[in-house]
Design an enzyme around this catalytic site. Sequence first.
Site, mmCIF file in Angstrom:
data_model
loop_
_atom_site.group_PDB
_atom_site.id
_atom_site.type_symbol
_atom_site.label_atom_id
_atom_site.label_comp_id
_atom_site.label_asym_id
_atom_site.label_seq_id
_atom_site.Cartn_x
_atom_site.Cartn_y
_atom_site.Cartn_z
ATOM 1 N N ASP A 7 -2.785 8.809 7.581
ATOM 2 C CA ASP A 7 -3.773 7.908 8.187
ATOM 3 C C ASP A 7 -3.040 7.035 9.205
ATOM 4 O O ASP A 7 -1.857 7.253 9.477
ATOM 5 C CB ASP A 7 -4.514 7.102 7.102
ATOM 6 N N SER A 12 0.806 -1.228 0.000
ATOM 7 C CA SER A 12 0.000 0.000 0.000
ATOM 8 C C SER A 12 0.836 1.273 0.000
ATOM 9 O O SER A 12 0.351 2.329 -0.399
ATOM 10 C CB SER A 12 -0.938 0.029 1.214
ATOM 11 N N HIS A 57 0.089 5.364 7.058
ATOM 12 C CA HIS A 57 0.837 5.908 5.918
ATOM 13 C C HIS A 57 1.258 7.362 6.143
ATOM 14 O O HIS A 57 0.441 8.181 6.579
ATOM 15 C CB HIS A 57 -0.014 5.813 4.651
#
Length: 372
Positions: A332, A42, A335
């Site tokens: 978040d 991700s 990240h």
Amino acid sequence: MELVTMSRTRVVLMTLTLVVVTVLNNTESAESARTFYVFGDSLVDSGNNNYLPTTARADSPPYGIDYPTGRPTGRFSNGYNLPDLISQHIGSEPTLPYLSPELTGQKLLVGANFASAGIGILNDTGIQFVGILRMFEQYALFEQYQQRLSALVGAAQAQRIVNGALFLMTLGGNDFVNNYFLTPVSARSRQFTVPQYCRYLISEYRKILMRLYELGARRVLVTGTGPLGCVPAQLATRSSNGECVPELQQAAQIFNPLLVQMTREINSQVGSDVFVAVNAFQMNMNFITDPQRFGFVTSKIACCGQGRFNGVGLCTALSNLCPNRDIYAFWDPYHPSQRALGFIVRDIFSGTSDIMTPMNLSTIMAIDSNIY
């Protein structure tokens, strides 16, 4: 009349010449800009998971709030992600997700992003996310891409493009947070101690990197894991006062030196500096331990989230959202923010040998400009 006709003919010929020159220049610029391929999780997924049956997605607001369109793109960021910022520095367009229907024709010359949020080095990492692209699937798509590229430019030129490309590989974090440490007692933690698990991961990672070499990669940035115990998600669930979680920090500090050692061994084996180890742990710790020096007000609280440190659950339209993303180190619970990623990319380009082994990206670009 003849003069008018001749002048019109000249105009038409000049126009046609300009069109041909423009087309040739566009093709040359597409081919001269360095092709870029991205693999991993991700931290580098630019939207592949949008096209997959998985819960690991960043396709709803407020993701993308600072992207030029202001809309979510599938990047786990408030704006650009790590590959985007690297692309900007090397003078290339952003790589499109391989699953995007827009990735056709001349766009193939830019490269492609095969990354998929939730995956790890191991195939049992991220099983809770269901339909994600594990590494063997990312490689199968890369082989398919090479066939498409060959159809566009011919097999010999396609091989030259791949050999001359820059690659980015980002793996490992999920093998800890979404596997070994996912539950208090996981299948992998019953099987291995942390040092044993790190050595096992490295042995599997070696196979992944050697396969990438077989597929044509000759310059690969390999990022180590970040400071896993310092992300807001871990602070929220495992720390009492916002201190970094020792177990995860220790795991990262065992894994990362082993990764550097492994890349050195492969480079020695193949006789070239193909794999470049990126010390993402130290790059992140710089702004986590001293956020004010980098212009952040906090490195503990996520901009988007809920609960302690905004680290509980996912970032959604119902989450708390900070008004200024530039003063938060984390976007978040997991990240970094776009601005924090900018500092990481700066280090990738100009970092010293303790964080970029054996050389930084500026040096790579200078050396390779004489080869390709």
